[in-house]
Motif scaffolding. Structure first.
Motif, PDB file in Angstrom:
ATOM      1  N   LEU A  70     118.957 -24.468 -43.440  1.00  0.00           N
ATOM      2  CA  LEU A  70     118.328 -24.743 -44.768  1.00  0.00           C
ATOM      3  C   LEU A  70     117.199 -25.404 -44.807  1.00  0.00           C
ATOM      4  CD1 LEU A  70     119.650 -27.845 -45.597  1.00  0.00           C
ATOM      5  CD2 LEU A  70     121.645 -26.326 -45.733  1.00  0.00           C
ATOM      6  N   GLY A  71     116.401 -25.629 -45.766  1.00  0.00           N
ATOM      7  CA  GLY A  71     115.420 -26.661 -45.979  1.00  0.00           C
ATOM      8  C   GLY A  71     115.528 -27.492 -46.561  1.00  0.00           C
ATOM      9  N   VAL A  72     114.939 -28.834 -46.128  1.00  0.00           N
ATOM     10  CA  VAL A  72     115.282 -30.156 -46.969  1.00  0.00           C
ATOM     11  C   VAL A  72     113.715 -30.487 -47.583  1.00  0.00           C
ATOM     12  CG1 VAL A  72     115.653 -32.545 -46.564  1.00  0.00           C
ATOM     13  CG2 VAL A  72     116.801 -30.826 -45.080  1.00  0.00           C
ATOM     14  N   GLU A  73     114.234 -30.845 -49.014  1.00  0.00           N
ATOM     15  CA  GLU A  73     112.987 -31.308 -49.609  1.00  0.00           C
ATOM     16  C   GLU A  73     113.300 -32.565 -50.352  1.00  0.00           C
ATOM     17  OE1 GLU A  73     112.332 -28.155 -52.397  1.00  0.00           O
ATOM     18  OE2 GLU A  73     111.384 -26.735 -50.818  1.00  0.00           O
ATOM     19  N   GLY A  74     112.407 -33.092 -51.123  1.00  0.00           N
ATOM     20  CA  GLY A  74     112.407 -34.405 -51.659  1.00  0.00           C
ATOM     21  C   GLY A  74     111.450 -35.508 -50.959  1.00  0.00           C
ATOM     22  N   ASP A  75     111.962 -36.713 -50.817  1.00  0.00           N
ATOM     23  CA  ASP A  75     111.369 -37.840 -50.141  1.00  0.00           C
ATOM     24  C   ASP A  75     111.222 -37.513 -48.602  1.00  0.00           C
ATOM     25  OD1 ASP A  75     111.156 -39.486 -52.312  1.00  0.00           O
ATOM     26  OD2 ASP A  75     113.106 -40.491 -52.269  1.00  0.00           O
ATOM     27  N   GLY A 119     129.126 -24.134 -44.281  1.00  0.00           N
ATOM     28  CA  GLY A 119     127.853 -24.712 -43.788  1.00  0.00           C
ATOM     29  C   GLY A 119     127.401 -25.700 -45.060  1.00  0.00           C
ATOM     30  N   ASN A 120     127.663 -25.143 -45.992  1.00  0.00           N
ATOM     31  CA  ASN A 120     126.917 -25.807 -47.215  1.00  0.00           C
ATOM     32  C   ASN A 120     127.672 -26.971 -47.634  1.00  0.00           C
ATOM     33  OD1 ASN A 120     125.014 -25.583 -49.361  1.00  0.00           O
ATOM     34  ND2 ASN A 120     126.433 -25.123 -50.711  1.00  0.00           N
ATOM     35  N   ILE A 121     128.721 -27.024 -47.438  1.00  0.00           N
ATOM     36  CA  ILE A 121     129.894 -28.033 -47.538  1.00  0.00           C
ATOM     37  C   ILE A 121     129.463 -29.287 -46.590  1.00  0.00           C
ATOM     38  CG2 ILE A 121     132.147 -29.119 -47.490  1.00  0.00           C
ATOM     39  CD1 ILE A 121     133.044 -26.800 -48.933  1.00  0.00           C
ATOM     40  N   ILE A 122     129.330 -28.749 -45.481  1.00  0.00           N
ATOM     41  CA  ILE A 122     129.133 -29.916 -44.214  1.00  0.00           C
ATOM     42  C   ILE A 122     127.849 -30.358 -44.280  1.00  0.00           C
ATOM     43  CG2 ILE A 122     129.000 -29.912 -41.749  1.00  0.00           C
ATOM     44  CD1 ILE A 122     131.392 -28.269 -41.590  1.00  0.00           C
ATOM     45  N   THR A 123     126.688 -29.431 -44.267  1.00  0.00           N
ATOM     46  CA  THR A 123     125.349 -29.938 -44.266  1.00  0.00           C
ATOM     47  C   THR A 123     125.002 -30.728 -45.578  1.00  0.00           C
ATOM     48  OG1 THR A 123     124.588 -28.060 -45.355  1.00  0.00           O
ATOM     49  CG2 THR A 123     124.461 -28.007 -43.207  1.00  0.00           C
ATOM     50  N   GLY A 124     125.726 -30.344 -46.693  1.00  0.00           N
ATOM     51  CA  GLY A 124     125.413 -31.255 -47.824  1.00  0.00           C
ATOM     52  C   GLY A 124     126.416 -32.622 -47.789  1.00  0.00           C
ATOM     53  N   ALA A 125     127.407 -32.617 -47.235  1.00  0.00           N
ATOM     54  CA  ALA A 125     127.970 -34.034 -46.730  1.00  0.00           C
ATOM     55  C   ALA A 125     127.152 -34.874 -45.916  1.00  0.00           C
ATOM     56  CB  ALA A 125     129.392 -33.764 -45.999  1.00  0.00           C
ATOM     57  N   TYR A 126     126.493 -34.201 -44.896  1.00  0.00           N
ATOM     58  CA  TYR A 126     125.809 -34.987 -44.055  1.00  0.00           C
ATOM     59  C   TYR A 126     124.378 -35.635 -44.923  1.00  0.00           C
ATOM     60  CZ  TYR A 126     128.078 -34.526 -39.719  1.00  0.00           C
ATOM     61  OH  TYR A 126     128.898 -34.700 -38.693  1.00  0.00           O
ATOM     62  N   LEU A 127     123.688 -34.817 -45.483  1.00  0.00           N
ATOM     63  CA  LEU A 127     122.693 -34.961 -46.367  1.00  0.00           C
ATOM     64  C   LEU A 127     122.782 -36.277 -47.183  1.00  0.00           C
ATOM     65  CD1 LEU A 127     120.726 -31.752 -46.773  1.00  0.00           C
ATOM     66  CD2 LEU A 127     120.222 -33.564 -45.225  1.00  0.00           C
ATOM     67  N   ASN A 128     123.821 -36.078 -48.115  1.00  0.00           N
ATOM     68  CA  ASN A 128     124.343 -37.187 -48.971  1.00  0.00           C
ATOM     69  C   ASN A 128     124.386 -38.407 -48.300  1.00  0.00           C
ATOM     70  OD1 ASN A 128     124.147 -35.409 -51.210  1.00  0.00           O
ATOM     71  ND2 ASN A 128     126.463 -34.868 -51.076  1.00  0.00           N
ATOM     72  N   SER A 129     125.017 -38.506 -47.212  1.00  0.00           N
ATOM     73  CA  SER A 129     125.079 -39.778 -46.494  1.00  0.00           C
ATOM     74  C   SER A 129     124.033 -40.263 -46.067  1.00  0.00           C
ATOM     75  CB  SER A 129     126.133 -39.491 -45.180  1.00  0.00           C
ATOM     76  OG  SER A 129     127.278 -38.946 -45.397  1.00  0.00           O
ATOM     77  N   LEU A 130     122.808 -39.568 -45.445  1.00  0.00           N
ATOM     78  CA  LEU A 130     121.576 -39.966 -45.125  1.00  0.00           C
ATOM     79  C   LEU A 130     120.857 -40.488 -46.468  1.00  0.00           C
ATOM     80  CD1 LEU A 130     119.379 -39.891 -43.001  1.00  0.00           C
ATOM     81  CD2 LEU A 130     118.695 -37.605 -43.687  1.00  0.00           C
ATOM     82  N   SER A 131     120.960 -39.754 -47.609  1.00  0.00           N
ATOM     83  CA  SER A 131     120.579 -40.008 -48.844  1.00  0.00           C
ATOM     84  C   SER A 131     121.136 -41.559 -48.991  1.00  0.00           C
ATOM     85  CB  SER A 131     120.491 -39.281 -49.839  1.00  0.00           C
ATOM     86  OG  SER A 131     119.816 -39.631 -51.034  1.00  0.00           O
ATOM     87  N   LYS A 137     115.407 -39.376 -51.468  1.00  0.00           N
ATOM     88  CA  LYS A 137     115.954 -38.344 -52.105  1.00  0.00           C
ATOM     89  C   LYS A 137     116.142 -37.221 -51.340  1.00  0.00           C
ATOM     90  CE  LYS A 137     115.012 -35.460 -56.308  1.00  0.00           C
ATOM     91  NZ  LYS A 137     114.204 -35.095 -57.594  1.00  0.00           N
ATOM     92  N   VAL A 138     116.799 -36.479 -51.206  1.00  0.00           N
ATOM     93  CA  VAL A 138     117.049 -35.464 -50.227  1.00  0.00           C
ATOM     94  C   VAL A 138     117.653 -34.409 -51.192  1.00  0.00           C
ATOM     95  CG1 VAL A 138     117.926 -34.559 -48.053  1.00  0.00           C
ATOM     96  CG2 VAL A 138     117.470 -37.059 -48.360  1.00  0.00           C
ATOM     97  N   VAL A 139     116.898 -33.011 -50.923  1.00  0.00           N
ATOM     98  CA  VAL A 139     117.397 -32.056 -51.843  1.00  0.00           C
ATOM     99  C   VAL A 139     117.312 -30.689 -50.913  1.00  0.00           C
ATOM    100  CG1 VAL A 139     116.603 -30.347 -53.775  1.00  0.00           C
ATOM    101  CG2 VAL A 139     116.139 -32.888 -53.898  1.00  0.00           C
ATOM    102  N   PRO A 140     118.442 -30.378 -50.523  1.00  0.00           N
ATOM    103  CA  PRO A 140     118.633 -29.046 -49.783  1.00  0.00           C
ATOM    104  C   PRO A 140     118.287 -27.867 -50.542  1.00  0.00           C
ATOM    105  CG  PRO A 140     120.732 -29.661 -50.508  1.00  0.00           C
ATOM    106  CD  PRO A 140     119.944 -30.630 -51.054  1.00  0.00           C
ATOM    107  N   SER A 141     117.647 -26.760 -49.750  1.00  0.00           N
ATOM    108  CA  SER A 141     117.556 -25.364 -50.254  1.00  0.00           C
ATOM    109  C   SER A 141     118.921 -24.683 -50.012  1.00  0.00           C
ATOM    110  CB  SER A 141     116.389 -24.761 -49.374  1.00  0.00           C
ATOM    111  OG  SER A 141     116.918 -24.587 -48.130  1.00  0.00           O
ATOM    112  N   PRO A 142     119.002 -23.582 -50.888  1.00  0.00           N
ATOM    113  CA  PRO A 142     120.089 -22.550 -50.624  1.00  0.00           C
ATOM    114  C   PRO A 142     120.395 -22.387 -48.973  1.00  0.00           C
ATOM    115  CG  PRO A 142     119.178 -21.838 -52.399  1.00  0.00           C
ATOM    116  CD  PRO A 142     118.283 -22.845 -51.766  1.00  0.00           C
ATOM    117  N   PRO A 143     121.421 -22.200 -48.388  1.00  0.00           N
ATOM    118  CA  PRO A 143     121.531 -22.011 -47.077  1.00  0.00           C
ATOM    119  C   PRO A 143     121.599 -20.593 -46.628  1.00  0.00           C
ATOM    120  CG  PRO A 143     123.530 -22.379 -47.792  1.00  0.00           C
ATOM    121  CD  PRO A 143     122.716 -22.591 -48.926  1.00  0.00           C
ATOM    122  N   ALA A 144     121.082 -20.292 -45.445  1.00  0.00           N
ATOM    123  CA  ALA A 144     121.143 -19.035 -44.793  1.00  0.00           C
ATOM    124  C   ALA A 144     121.717 -19.059 -43.743  1.00  0.00           C
ATOM    125  CB  ALA A 144     119.790 -18.613 -44.649  1.00  0.00           C
TER     126      ALA A 144
END
Length: 207
Positions: A70-75, A119-131, A137-144
């Motif tokens: 997935l892509g990452v946007e925001g800060d 994958g969405n749950i796991i990547t989201g948890a890591y990105l939330n921790s990083l944020s 601000k970390v905004v993920p795109s829909p995962p593929a």
């Protein structure tokens, strides 16, 4: 990017390990709820590797893996991946579908959708921790999701690393219910975002 990564201090690794611990813990809690069973984990390992070493760590470039990209946007901008070995992915899909998925058909549309949600749950948890730890601000795109040889899946971020350098930051987590599963989390910020992350974590960056 390599020049920046070479400045990574032990303090930065300590913070990354903490991000890995928190992210993995949050992910395992969400995964436990999704699977309706207890999921344990070992302490994640944070590694700075040559990009060419990543495939070998996963069992070789011909090892079949399920990869969520997935892509990452925001800060922070860039991309990220979560990869798990084929049989582990099949196990997760069978658990999520409560055994309704026929043997050998785990990667049909229903199974791929289930794995994409993992994958969405796991990547989201890591990105939330990083944020949370960086206040960025970390905004993920829909995962593929794709199922292919490790080398083929890694060729997607390899194009980006060809631009910035050949080092990669990888967090490896082992989690298990009745079987052990190795998950690989790869965060791929662009050059400017690496500087932002380091600065937010209090690590001096001299470009």
């Amino acid at each position: 990017m390599s020049a920046i990564l070479e400045q990574v201090s032990e303090n930065y690794y300590d913070v990354l390990r903490e991000i890995g611990n928190i992210g993995a813990g949050n992910a395992m809690t969400a995964l436990s709820q999704m699977l309706q069973c207890k999921v344990d984990m070992k302490v994640p390992q944070v590694r700075l590797l040559e990009f060419s070493e990543v495939g070998d760590l996963m069992g070789g470039e011909e090892q079949i893996m399920a990869g969520v990209f997935l892509g990452v946007e925001g800060d922070i901008t860039g991309s990220m991946m979560f990869m798990v070995e084929e049989e582990s992915a099949r196990h997760l899909i069978r658990k999520i579908t409560m055994g309704m998925m026929p043997e050998g058909e785990e990667f049909a549309e229903m199974g791929m959708s289930a794995m994409q949600e993992v994958g969405n749950i796991i990547t989201g948890a890591y990105l939330n921790s990083l944020s949370t730890m960086t206040n960025l601000k970390v905004v993920p795109s829909p995962p593929a999701i794709t199922v292919d040889m490790a080398g083929a899946i890694l060729s997607v971020p390899a194009i980006q690393f060809g631009i910035y350098g050949d080092k990669i930051l990888l967090i490896q987590s082992q989690f298990y219910d009745e079987v052990a599963l190795d998950g690989y989390f790869i965060l791929i910020p662009d050059l400017e975002s690496y500087e932002k992350i380091l600065t937010a974590l209090g690590v001096p960056v001299d470009l």
